[in-house]
Design a protein around this motif. Structure first.
Motif, short mmCIF file in Angstrom:
data_model
loop_
_atom_site.label_atom_id
_atom_site.label_comp_id
_atom_site.label_asym_id
_atom_site.label_seq_id
_atom_site.Cartn_x
_atom_site.Cartn_y
_atom_site.Cartn_z
N GLN A 8 43.24 12.27 7.73
CA GLN A 8 44.22 11.02 7.58
C GLN A 8 45.69 11.39 7.78
N ASP A 9 46.12 10.45 8.54
CA ASP A 9 47.68 10.63 8.77
C ASP A 9 47.98 11.78 10.13
N LYS A 10 46.60 12.07 10.47
CA LYS A 10 46.61 13.17 11.62
C LYS A 10 46.69 12.63 13.02
N TRP A 11 47.04 13.11 13.97
CA TRP A 11 46.66 12.55 15.25
C TRP A 11 45.12 13.11 15.69
N VAL A 12 44.27 12.14 16.11
CA VAL A 12 42.89 12.38 16.22
C VAL A 12 42.44 11.97 17.43
N GLU A 13 41.09 12.33 17.93
CA GLU A 13 40.44 11.56 19.12
C GLU A 13 39.17 11.05 18.38
N LEU A 14 38.66 9.82 18.88
CA LEU A 14 37.39 9.44 18.42
C LEU A 14 36.64 8.94 19.64
N LEU A 15 35.03 9.59 19.86
CA LEU A 15 34.30 9.13 20.58
C LEU A 15 33.60 8.14 20.09
N ILE A 16 33.48 6.84 20.78
CA ILE A 16 32.80 5.48 20.22
C ILE A 16 31.36 5.32 21.15
N SER A 17 30.23 4.86 20.61
CA SER A 17 29.04 4.56 21.19
C SER A 17 29.32 3.58 22.30
N ASP A 18 28.89 3.95 23.57
CA ASP A 18 28.83 3.02 24.54
C ASP A 18 30.15 3.15 25.32
N HIS A 19 31.25 3.62 24.78
CA HIS A 19 32.57 3.62 25.33
C HIS A 19 32.84 4.71 25.95
N ALA A 20 33.14 5.04 27.49
CA ALA A 20 33.36 6.16 28.18
C ALA A 20 34.76 6.87 27.73
N GLY A 31 38.55 2.88 5.59
CA GLY A 31 37.80 2.15 4.58
C GLY A 31 36.37 2.68 4.57
N GLN A 32 35.34 2.20 3.65
CA GLN A 32 34.07 2.40 3.55
C GLN A 32 33.35 2.27 5.10
N ASP A 33 33.71 1.16 5.71
CA ASP A 33 33.18 0.95 6.93
C ASP A 33 34.10 0.63 8.26
N ILE A 34 35.39 1.26 8.19
CA ILE A 34 36.23 1.28 9.36
C ILE A 34 37.23 2.26 9.08
N PHE A 35 37.47 2.69 10.49
CA PHE A 35 38.70 3.39 10.73
C PHE A 35 39.84 2.68 11.49
N VAL A 36 40.87 3.14 10.82
CA VAL A 36 42.16 2.20 11.49
C VAL A 36 43.21 3.44 12.28
N ILE A 37 43.12 2.92 13.80
CA ILE A 37 44.03 3.92 14.46
C ILE A 37 45.16 3.23 15.13
N GLN A 38 46.41 4.09 15.09
CA GLN A 38 47.59 3.94 15.56
C GLN A 38 47.76 4.51 16.66
N HIS A 50 29.77 3.10 14.56
CA HIS A 50 29.83 3.61 16.04
C HIS A 50 30.42 4.87 16.33
N LEU A 51 31.06 5.83 15.29
CA LEU A 51 31.89 6.79 15.58
C LEU A 51 31.03 7.77 15.99
N GLN A 52 31.07 8.62 16.97
CA GLN A 52 30.13 9.42 17.34
C GLN A 52 30.65 10.98 17.05
N GLN A 53 31.85 11.00 17.33
CA GLN A 53 32.76 12.20 16.81
C GLN A 53 34.22 11.76 16.54
N LEU A 54 34.68 12.83 15.76
CA LEU A 54 36.03 12.77 15.28
C LEU A 54 36.72 14.07 15.22
N ARG A 55 37.73 14.18 15.98
CA ARG A 55 38.37 15.48 15.97
C ARG A 55 39.75 15.64 15.97
N PHE A 56 40.33 16.66 15.31
CA PHE A 56 41.86 16.81 15.44
C PHE A 56 42.44 17.01 16.72
#
Length: 226
Positions: A8-20, A31-38, A50-56
């Protein structure tokens, strides 16, 4: 106070289901069921399912620009009730937004109703779209002064749906039996046709060739009437 996620408060990359393409940005709220990215320009709300991978990421974050406070998502330590998927959807009602569900393109328009397990989205391209809550990959609310394709209110008036809404997605399908419908935005031609029956968690669709195609309701992502 709940323990913060280590990213949290870090710059991250998310891989999302079905999204290239991956989503990159600052992880500002969880939250329990959602990420908020700026991402430096806008907020991206990603249901955790739908989060497949989260990395710094090592890159320095870009300059962050302000967005509407009602969709900002306050820090968890200031909340008794954390940000949630349903709260974000309810806050986004009536705001011009971008959503991604399936296919190669996102949908732009307005969220008009939130029911038990689906919501209704009004688009200038697809008109009224019924979307299962479990299949939304992300939501991006836009600034209030922005409209779809720069259309004027006269060109694209926000009209309430004329479809009678049920409480559940399956109930909504039952209400539309006998209608010509398009499932999953019509990416698969076998998912375009007459909705003949809904029974035992299966929807029967008659395609252009007159053949019956059966689709499990859990795998229907969107439905709209052309």
């Amino acid at each position: 106070m709940e323990k913060k996620h280590p990213l949290q408060d870090k710059w991250v990359e998310l891989l999302i289901s079905d999204h290239a393409a991956p989503v990159q940005g600052k992880l500002i709220d969880i939250g329990q069921d959602i990420f908020v990215i700026q991402d430096g320009v806008k907020y991206v709300y990603v249901p955790i399912i739908h989060l497949q991978q989260l990395r710094f990421l090592q890159e320095e974050p870009r300059e962050l620009f302000p967005i509407p406070e009602e969709l900002k998502g306050r820090p968890l330590e200031q909340l008794q009730d954390p940000v949630s998927y349903r709260k974000i959807l309810l806050s986004a009602k009536g705001m011009f937004s971008e959503i991604y569900v399936t296919g190669s393109q996102s949908i732009h328009g307005y969220l008009t109703s939130v029911m038990n397990d689906f919501f209704v989205f009004y688009s200038p391209v697809y008109h009224t779209v019924i979307i299962s809550l479990q299949h939304l990959k992300y939501l991006v609310p836009y600034h209030p002064n922005i409209t779809p394709y720069q259309l004027s209110p006269e060109q694209f008036p926000l009209r309430p749906s004329t479809i009678t809404l049920a409480r559940t997605f399956e109930g909504q399908l039952r209400k539309l039996v006998g209608e010509f419908v398009i499932l999953d935005l019509g990416v698969n031609p076998n998912k375009i046709g007459l909705l003949k029956n809904v029974q035992d968690n299966m929807a029967e669709l008659v395609n252009a060739n007159g053949a019956s195609i059966f689709v499990h309701i859990d795998h229907i992502q969107t439905l709209h009437i052309p």
